[in-house]
Design a protein around this motif. Structure first.
Motif, PDB file in Angstrom:
ATOM      1  N   PRO A 175       1.480  76.453  30.557  1.00  0.00           N
ATOM      2  CA  PRO A 175       2.460  76.321  29.484  1.00  0.00           C
ATOM      3  C   PRO A 175       2.953  74.877  29.388  1.00  0.00           C
ATOM      4  CG  PRO A 175       3.431  77.436  31.385  1.00  0.00           C
ATOM      5  CD  PRO A 175       1.968  77.307  31.658  1.00  0.00           C
ATOM      6  N   THR A 176       3.217  74.432  28.198  1.00  0.00           N
ATOM      7  CA  THR A 176       3.546  73.017  27.987  1.00  0.00           C
ATOM      8  C   THR A 176       4.816  72.595  28.717  1.00  0.00           C
ATOM      9  OG1 THR A 176       4.656  73.659  25.940  1.00  0.00           O
ATOM     10  CG2 THR A 176       2.378  72.886  25.765  1.00  0.00           C
ATOM     11  N   GLU A 177       5.765  73.531  28.889  1.00  0.00           N
ATOM     12  CA  GLU A 177       7.037  73.168  29.509  1.00  0.00           C
ATOM     13  C   GLU A 177       7.008  73.288  31.032  1.00  0.00           C
ATOM     14  OE1 GLU A 177       7.088  77.567  28.673  1.00  0.00           O
ATOM     15  OE2 GLU A 177       6.488  75.739  27.607  1.00  0.00           O
ATOM     16  N   GLU A 178       5.884  73.703  31.602  1.00  0.00           N
ATOM     17  CA  GLU A 178       5.789  73.901  33.050  1.00  0.00           C
ATOM     18  C   GLU A 178       5.922  72.578  33.796  1.00  0.00           C
ATOM     19  OE1 GLU A 178       6.285  76.029  35.607  1.00  0.00           O
ATOM     20  OE2 GLU A 178       4.672  77.319  34.887  1.00  0.00           O
ATOM     21  N   LYS A 179       6.656  72.607  34.908  1.00  0.00           N
ATOM     22  CA  LYS A 179       6.776  71.429  35.770  1.00  0.00           C
ATOM     23  C   LYS A 179       5.897  71.617  36.999  1.00  0.00           C
ATOM     24  CE  LYS A 179      11.455  70.049  34.416  1.00  0.00           C
ATOM     25  NZ  LYS A 179      12.830  69.758  34.905  1.00  0.00           N
ATOM     26  N   TYR A 180       5.277  70.514  37.443  1.00  0.00           N
ATOM     27  CA  TYR A 180       4.346  70.573  38.565  1.00  0.00           C
ATOM     28  C   TYR A 180       4.783  69.609  39.668  1.00  0.00           C
ATOM     29  CZ  TYR A 180       1.221  73.164  35.506  1.00  0.00           C
ATOM     30  OH  TYR A 180       0.692  74.118  34.672  1.00  0.00           O
ATOM     31  N   PRO A 238       2.491  74.547  40.065  1.00  0.00           N
ATOM     32  CA  PRO A 238       3.802  74.637  39.408  1.00  0.00           C
ATOM     33  C   PRO A 238       4.931  74.599  40.437  1.00  0.00           C
ATOM     34  CG  PRO A 238       2.308  76.320  38.565  1.00  0.00           C
ATOM     35  CD  PRO A 238       1.634  75.705  39.748  1.00  0.00           C
ATOM     36  N   GLU A 239       6.039  74.013  40.051  1.00  0.00           N
ATOM     37  CA  GLU A 239       7.184  73.941  40.962  1.00  0.00           C
ATOM     38  C   GLU A 239       7.642  75.326  41.396  1.00  0.00           C
ATOM     39  OE1 GLU A 239      10.322  71.654  39.281  1.00  0.00           O
ATOM     40  OE2 GLU A 239       9.303  69.727  39.560  1.00  0.00           O
ATOM     41  N   PRO A 267      -0.051  66.418  35.542  1.00  0.00           N
ATOM     42  CA  PRO A 267       0.502  65.069  35.781  1.00  0.00           C
ATOM     43  C   PRO A 267      -0.394  64.270  36.710  1.00  0.00           C
ATOM     44  CG  PRO A 267       1.780  66.748  36.937  1.00  0.00           C
ATOM     45  CD  PRO A 267       0.839  67.481  36.037  1.00  0.00           C
ATOM     46  N   GLY A 268      -0.476  62.972  36.468  1.00  0.00           N
ATOM     47  CA  GLY A 268      -1.349  62.136  37.280  1.00  0.00           C
ATOM     48  C   GLY A 268      -0.817  60.726  37.476  1.00  0.00           C
ATOM     49  N   TRP A 269      -0.760  59.950  36.390  1.00  0.00           N
ATOM     50  CA  TRP A 269      -0.399  58.539  36.511  1.00  0.00           C
ATOM     51  C   TRP A 269       1.015  58.344  37.064  1.00  0.00           C
ATOM     52  CZ3 TRP A 269      -3.713  54.782  36.608  1.00  0.00           C
ATOM     53  CH2 TRP A 269      -4.935  54.915  35.946  1.00  0.00           C
ATOM     54  N   GLU A 270       1.969  59.069  36.528  1.00  0.00           N
ATOM     55  CA  GLU A 270       3.360  58.844  36.938  1.00  0.00           C
ATOM     56  C   GLU A 270       3.603  59.173  38.409  1.00  0.00           C
ATOM     57  OE1 GLU A 270       7.913  60.142  35.685  1.00  0.00           O
ATOM     58  OE2 GLU A 270       6.233  60.575  34.337  1.00  0.00           O
TER      59      GLU A 270
END
Length: 475
Positions: free
Chosen positions: A284-289, A264-265, A185-188
């Motif tokens: 993994p695509t579903e990972e939250k950071y 990762p969270e 994640p970057g922009w958001e």
């Protein structure tokens, strides 16, 4: 705004778009480019005074290579003694360093002490692995001793080089070796951190224009009534907060754009320290950071937390982690208040030699002791509604305590600070001392009551024993 503040603002603003470009670079190119850019910024703003930071880095490298066992203590002594020389440099006939050189030196001091501790931990864990024939379970530890080039790259990395936040060497190497930076994640999150800055900046400029700090030093200010003088410190601390909220939110945005401190969270990262549990670096695509590792300010909790001790926790968070990990944890005292006082003294020294820093920081332990005394002797006896009222009063006094201490931090001189505190009759000091006395009195009263109850119980037990003996004889 001063010319120096405009330069800081320019560096912060430029670092955000540049950060996104760094996501496209390979680890070796990213390392060299970040070093080159950071060193260029340092030389352009610090000029010849860049040598101070270079000497500090080389000295720390020699300490690590010479004695990793004693590196933590030696690096702390070396960097803090050099800070003393750096601040007294005009005594030796050398030119006064620029404010930018001071900013670089402050952050570099934190980095070098942390690096020495990381290397020390690396060798300790390596010895454990050899003796136990098992891989060490240490979390977020470095994989090898860094080379001189690695140390220079970490020291002069352009991210946060003047404004922070502080980050460990392990955080830096994790950034270099991120498996897929463009997928992170970057922009958001970057925009989320930038959103409040216009509001903070506008409030800073508006309130600062109405309540200038320089007015506090005038005789005219001292002629104003008590309430005006008291309220003035509230405005000064508000300006102080808005200024740092703007700067630190911008600095965090610069880290976010580059991907620094993204974990990762589930790693449960702490500001400054990074991950606290082991995690997989795969994507993994579903990972939250999140970017908690480089979070330096929690604006809401800074303003609305209840306690003085919690207020410190949410302010300059990465530096607070450093102080807790390397100073508080090794303090030569056991009592919490004394350990806090020692930590605040070291923090004041790190900030500078101005007496105002020491007057402010060493007031914090007094306030902590006062709130602890009142919590134990008053709040603990109240019901839910009473505790709610107590907490609101506590919050109000906490904010006034920080208003009060901020004056020493910004006025700097002992005479200016004491003159201001005297003009409002040392209100916070007096309230704090009164709270401690009341707490001690109520605690002593409770102890006496408890002792009386114990004596009554003992006497009653004696009578019962006598009765039982008489009954036995009669039978």
């Amino acid at each position: 705004m001063s010319p120096d503040e405009l330069i800081y603002l320019g560096i912060l603003a430029a670092s955000i778009p540049v950060g996104f470009l760094f996501r496209y670079l390979s680890p070796p190119v990213k390392q060299g480019s970040a070093l080159l850019l950071g060193l260029s910024i340092t030389i352009a703003t610090c000029h010849i005074h860049t040598l101070h930071s270079l000497v500090t880095v080389i000295g720390t490298w020699i300490i690590i290579k010479s004695s990793w066992r004693h590196a933590p203590a030696l690096s702390l002594s070396w960097t803090f003694l050099y800070l003393l020389f750096f601040r007294l440099i005009t005594w030796f006939g050398l030119p006064q360093p620029t404010p930018f050189a001071n900013a670089v030196q402050l952050l570099l001091t934190l980095k070098m002490v942390s690096l020495a501790n990381e290397v020390h931990s690396f060798y300790i864990e390596k010895k454990k692995e050899v003796s136990s024939f098992a891989k060490s379970p240490v979390i977020a530890g470095i994989a090898q001793e860094p080379s001189l080039y690695d140390i220079l790259s970490y020291s002069y990395c352009y991210v946060g080089i003047m404004t922070g936040p502080f980050f460990r060497f392990q955080t830096y190497t994790d950034w270099l070796t991120q498996p897929s930076p463009l997928s992170l994640p970057g922009w958001e999150p970057c925009l989320q951190r930038l959103k409040p800055i216009p509001v903070y900046g506008a409030l800073f400029l508006a309130v600062n224009s109405v309540f200038p700090l320089s007015y506090v030093r005038t005789e005219e200010f001292l002629d104003q009534n008590f309430f005006y003088r008291f309220l003035y410190m509230i405005a000064i601390f508000f300006v102080f907060r808005m200024r740092f909220y703007s700067a630190w939110c911008g600095a965090e945005a610069g880290c976010i754009s580059s991907g620094l401190g993204c974990y990762p969270e589930k790693a449960l990262s702490k500001p400054g320290g990074g991950p606290t549990v082991n995690y997989s670096p795969d994507l993994p695509t579903e990972e939250k950071y999140d970017f908690k590792t480089i979070q330096n300010i929690d604006c809401y909790n800074t303003d609305f937390c209840v306690k003085v001790r919690h207020g410190m926790r949410y302010w300059n968070m990465t530096v607070q982690w450093w102080l807790h990990s390397y100073i508080y944890a090794n303090a030569p005292f056991k009592a919490y208040t004394l350990r806090a006082a020692w930590t605040m003294f070291i923090s004041a020294y790190w900030h500078g030699l101005h007496a105002g820093y020491y007057l402010s920081f060493l007031t914090i332990p007094l306030c902590i002791a006062a709130e602890s005394a009142m919590e134990a002797s008053v709040r603990a006896k109240l019901g839910p509604h009473g505790q709610n009222i107590f907490d609101w009063v506590h919050w109000f006094l906490k904010m006034r305590a920080y208003d009060y201490m901020c004056m020493g931090f910004v006025l700097l001189k002992a005479s200016d600070t004491i003159n201001y505190w005297m003009s409002i009759y040392f209100t916070v000091h007096i309230i704090a001392v009164c709270c401690i006395i009341v707490g001690m009195f109520l605690k002593g009263e409770k102890r006496e009551r408890g002792r009386g109850n114990n004596e009554e119980t003992t006497e009653g037990q004696k009578i019962e024993n006598v009765k039982e003996k008489i009954g036995d004889k009669t039978d």
